[in-house]
Design an enzyme around this catalytic site. Structure first.
Site, PDB file in Angstrom:
ATOM      1  N   ASP A 115       0.768  -1.269   0.000  1.00  0.00           N
ATOM      2  CA  ASP A 115       0.000   0.000   0.000  1.00  0.00           C
ATOM      3  C   ASP A 115       0.795   1.313   0.000  1.00  0.00           C
ATOM      4  O   ASP A 115       0.442   2.242   0.741  1.00  0.00           O
ATOM      5  CB  ASP A 115      -0.945   0.037   1.215  1.00  0.00           C
ATOM      6  CG  ASP A 115      -2.025  -1.039   1.165  1.00  0.00           C
ATOM      7  OD1 ASP A 115      -2.036  -1.825   0.219  1.00  0.00           O
ATOM      8  OD2 ASP A 115      -2.850  -1.081   2.093  1.00  0.00           O
ATOM      9  N   LYS A 150      -6.548  -5.132  -2.992  1.00  0.00           N
ATOM     10  CA  LYS A 150      -7.265  -5.596  -1.796  1.00  0.00           C
ATOM     11  C   LYS A 150      -8.276  -4.554  -1.333  1.00  0.00           C
ATOM     12  O   LYS A 150      -8.206  -3.397  -1.740  1.00  0.00           O
ATOM     13  CB  LYS A 150      -6.282  -5.939  -0.679  1.00  0.00           C
ATOM     14  CG  LYS A 150      -5.505  -4.751  -0.159  1.00  0.00           C
ATOM     15  CD  LYS A 150      -4.497  -5.228   0.851  1.00  0.00           C
ATOM     16  CE  LYS A 150      -3.817  -4.117   1.574  1.00  0.00           C
ATOM     17  NZ  LYS A 150      -4.683  -3.102   2.186  1.00  0.00           N
ATOM     18  N   CYS A 186      -2.047  -2.759   7.821  1.00  0.00           N
ATOM     19  CA  CYS A 186      -1.916  -3.686   6.696  1.00  0.00           C
ATOM     20  C   CYS A 186      -0.619  -4.490   6.728  1.00  0.00           C
ATOM     21  O   CYS A 186      -0.614  -5.666   6.383  1.00  0.00           O
ATOM     22  CB  CYS A 186      -2.112  -2.941   5.379  1.00  0.00           C
ATOM     23  SG  CYS A 186      -3.823  -2.358   5.235  1.00  0.00           S
TER      24      CYS A 186
END
Ligand SMILES: [Zn+2]
Length: 198
Positions: free
Chosen positions: A11, A97, A141
């Protein structure tokens, strides 16, 4: 036989960097380090995965619909794009995701590529046994990705110099790292990696 490794970058998107909708303080500071890891893995012809948080407009992940977070990383928006300083090599494998509106999608193990193949299958197809994990954010995450990787039987190296946390509570990141290590991951830095390679 050498254990086959992969790099997994979590991310590193505009919305998670300073100025973004959910900017991690100093989240962009890790990007030069991540770029160095990318270079090393690329040179060794080892697979590199990058996740994108990739939400629909309506998802239970967002405050407006009962979740914890402000709106961020909406599919195909600037906020969901990778940070411009991130130097992804062309052979990088992209996985998405947070697509499911019912789930938070913290872990990269909920991610899939654009053909709908999930991360575990992608890793297994390539014979990966060990995953080097870096990115954003340490306490969400990265943490959930590392814990799930261990649960799935992969060896995990956490890139201590290439992660950054949200720290809603001041010690969240520290505790996340502690937990990941307790569950069996090892920590590594660029320095260690370069030393090991000699
Ligand atoms: Zn999200």
């Amino acid at each position: 036989m050498k254990t086959k490794k992969a790099l997994l970058i979590v991310d590193v998107q505009n919305d998670f960097c300073p100025g973004g909708a959910l900017g991690v303080p100093e989240g962009d500071k890790i990007i030069p380090k991540i770029n160095k890891y990318i270079k090393i893995f690329s040179k060794d012809k080892l697979p590199i995965f990058a996740t994108r948080d990739w939400h629909p407009v309506r998802t239970r992940h967002f405050k407006d619909f009962g979740g914890s977070w402000p709106v961020h990383c909406i599919q195909n928006t600037r906020g969901a794009a990778f940070h411009p300083q991130l130097k992804l090599s062309p052979d990088i494998i992209l996985v998405y995701k947070g697509i499911d509106p019912q789930k938070d999608g913290y872990s990269a193990f909920e991610a899939e590529d654009d053909r709908g193949i999930d991360l575990v299958r992608l890793l297994k197809k390539l014979g990966i046994k060990e995953i080097y994990i870096g990115g954003l954010a340490t306490d969400y995450c990265v943490k959930f990705t590392a814990l799930e990787a261990l649960k799935q039987g992969f060896k995990v190296k956490i890139l201590l110099d290439a992660i950054q946390g949200v720290n809603l509570k001041p010690k969240d990141s520290e505790e996340a790292i502690k937990l990941i290590l307790k569950k069996g991951a090892k920590k590594i830095t660029l320095k260690d990696l370069l030393k090991k390679k000699g």
